[in-house]
Motif scaffolding. Structure first.
Motif, PDB file in Angstrom:
ATOM      1  N   ASN A  64      47.616  40.438  25.518  1.00 34.17           N
ATOM      2  CA  ASN A  64      46.600  39.387  25.642  1.00 34.17           C
ATOM      3  C   ASN A  64      46.167  38.999  24.236  1.00 34.17           C
ATOM      4  O   ASN A  64      45.924  39.867  23.410  1.00 34.17           O
ATOM      5  CB  ASN A  64      45.366  39.890  26.404  1.00 34.17           C
ATOM      6  CG  ASN A  64      45.640  40.095  27.879  1.00 34.17           C
ATOM      7  OD1 ASN A  64      46.380  40.999  28.255  1.00 34.17           O
ATOM      8  ND2 ASN A  64      45.050  39.283  28.712  1.00 34.17           N
ATOM      9  N   ALA A  78      48.538  35.152  27.065  1.00 32.42           N
ATOM     10  CA  ALA A  78      48.748  36.399  27.788  1.00 32.42           C
ATOM     11  C   ALA A  78      50.039  36.275  28.563  1.00 32.42           C
ATOM     12  O   ALA A  78      50.418  35.171  28.944  1.00 32.42           O
ATOM     13  CB  ALA A  78      47.587  36.677  28.742  1.00 32.42           C
ATOM     14  N   CYS A  80      50.495  37.875  31.452  1.00 29.92           N
ATOM     15  CA  CYS A  80      50.220  38.386  32.789  1.00 29.92           C
ATOM     16  C   CYS A  80      50.779  37.398  33.827  1.00 29.92           C
ATOM     17  O   CYS A  80      50.990  36.233  33.507  1.00 29.92           O
ATOM     18  CB  CYS A  80      48.713  38.581  32.975  1.00 29.92           C
ATOM     19  SG  CYS A  80      47.753  37.102  32.681  1.00 29.92           S
ATOM     20  N   ASP A  82      49.465  35.938  36.584  1.00 32.12           N
ATOM     21  CA  ASP A  82      48.658  34.827  37.115  1.00 32.12           C
ATOM     22  C   ASP A  82      48.106  33.869  36.054  1.00 32.12           C
ATOM     23  O   ASP A  82      47.790  32.728  36.353  1.00 32.12           O
ATOM     24  CB  ASP A  82      47.538  35.344  38.043  1.00 32.12           C
ATOM     25  CG  ASP A  82      46.559  36.260  37.325  1.00 32.12           C
ATOM     26  OD1 ASP A  82      46.588  36.320  36.075  1.00 32.12           O
ATOM     27  OD2 ASP A  82      45.743  36.904  38.010  1.00 32.12           O
ATOM     28  N   LYS A  83      47.983  34.343  34.817  1.00 31.84           N
ATOM     29  CA  LYS A  83      47.482  33.522  33.711  1.00 31.84           C
ATOM     30  C   LYS A  83      46.071  32.950  33.951  1.00 31.84           C
ATOM     31  O   LYS A  83      45.694  31.954  33.355  1.00 31.84           O
ATOM     32  CB  LYS A  83      48.429  32.349  33.413  1.00 31.84           C
ATOM     33  CG  LYS A  83      49.805  32.760  32.925  1.00 31.84           C
ATOM     34  CD  LYS A  83      49.845  32.862  31.405  1.00 31.84           C
ATOM     35  CE  LYS A  83      51.252  32.757  30.858  1.00 31.84           C
ATOM     36  NZ  LYS A  83      52.145  33.826  31.316  1.00 31.84           N
ATOM     37  N   LEU A  84      45.339  33.580  34.856  1.00 28.01           N
ATOM     38  CA  LEU A  84      43.988  33.089  35.157  1.00 28.01           C
ATOM     39  C   LEU A  84      43.070  33.218  33.950  1.00 28.01           C
ATOM     40  O   LEU A  84      42.215  32.386  33.708  1.00 28.01           O
ATOM     41  CB  LEU A  84      43.386  33.848  36.344  1.00 28.01           C
ATOM     42  CG  LEU A  84      43.914  33.447  37.727  1.00 28.01           C
ATOM     43  CD1 LEU A  84      43.315  34.347  38.803  1.00 28.01           C
ATOM     44  CD2 LEU A  84      43.607  31.993  38.028  1.00 28.01           C
ATOM     45  N   CYS A  85      43.281  34.280  33.186  1.00 31.27           N
ATOM     46  CA  CYS A  85      42.447  34.515  32.012  1.00 31.27           C
ATOM     47  C   CYS A  85      42.677  33.436  30.954  1.00 31.27           C
ATOM     48  O   CYS A  85      41.746  33.031  30.260  1.00 31.27           O
ATOM     49  CB  CYS A  85      42.721  35.899  31.443  1.00 31.27           C
ATOM     50  SG  CYS A  85      44.465  36.221  31.140  1.00 31.27           S
ATOM     51  N   CYS A 100      41.090  39.591  32.913  1.00 35.11           N
ATOM     52  CA  CYS A 100      42.519  39.518  33.195  1.00 35.11           C
ATOM     53  C   CYS A 100      42.814  40.661  34.157  1.00 35.11           C
ATOM     54  O   CYS A 100      42.957  41.813  33.746  1.00 35.11           O
ATOM     55  CB  CYS A 100      43.335  39.669  31.918  1.00 35.11           C
ATOM     56  SG  CYS A 100      45.102  39.599  32.255  1.00 35.11           S
ATOM     57  N   PRO A 102      45.492  41.421  36.170  1.00 35.37           N
ATOM     58  CA  PRO A 102      46.765  42.162  36.106  1.00 35.37           C
ATOM     59  C   PRO A 102      46.816  43.163  34.947  1.00 35.37           C
ATOM     60  O   PRO A 102      47.414  44.220  35.070  1.00 35.37           O
ATOM     61  CB  PRO A 102      47.811  41.052  35.919  1.00 35.37           C
ATOM     62  CG  PRO A 102      47.142  39.803  36.377  1.00 35.37           C
ATOM     63  CD  PRO A 102      45.689  39.979  36.085  1.00 35.37           C
TER      64      PRO A 102
HETATM   65 ZN   LIG Z   1      45.595  37.439  32.597  1.00 34.18          ZN
END
Ligand SMILES: [Zn+2]
Length: 122
Positions: A64, A78, A80, A82-85, A100, A102
């Motif tokens: 990240n 990042a 991860c 889902d990339k939500l962060c 984050c 995941p």
């Molecule tokens: Zn993330």
């Protein structure tokens, strides 16, 4: 003619109004630091007044990238699933977080005394 009770009432209203204004100001206080937590353990604290970019290697091949700029914190990169962060907007108010899931990485804004006053107010 003003009665004594009216004066007390007026005084109480003014006091409550003043308290409300102070409360709102505390709620909107910008944080001064960001605490980075990985899997529940504190990893690092960054100063919001210093522009910096930090890449955290969370685990083998998992990372990240956190960027602090102009007093705001952003998860700029990042890998991860889902990339939500990364999609999360920048944060800078006390108590705001970017999570984050995941990677189990949490960025939380904290302040100085304002933050403690905020907790008491809750
Ligand atoms: Zn993330």
């Amino acid at each position: 003619m003003i009665k004594k009770n009216d004066v007390i009432l007026l005084g109480t209203i003014l006091l409550l109004a003043a308290a409300a204004i102070i409360f709102i100001n505390i709620r909107k206080t910008d944080g001064s630091r960001v605490v980075i937590t990985i899997d529940g353990e504190e990893y690092k604290t960054l100063d919001l007044n210093k522009d910096t970019t930090l890449t955290i290697e969370v685990a083998e091949g998992a990372y990240n990238t956190v960027t602090v700029k102009n007093g705001e914190v952003d998860m700029t990169e990042a890998n991860c699933p889902d990339k939500l962060c990364v999609k999360h907007r920048k944060i800078h108010y006390n108590g705001e977080t970017i999570v984050c899931l995941p990677h189990k990485v949490v960025l939380q804004i904290v302040g100085g005394e304002e933050s403690e006053a905020d907790m008491i107010a809750k």
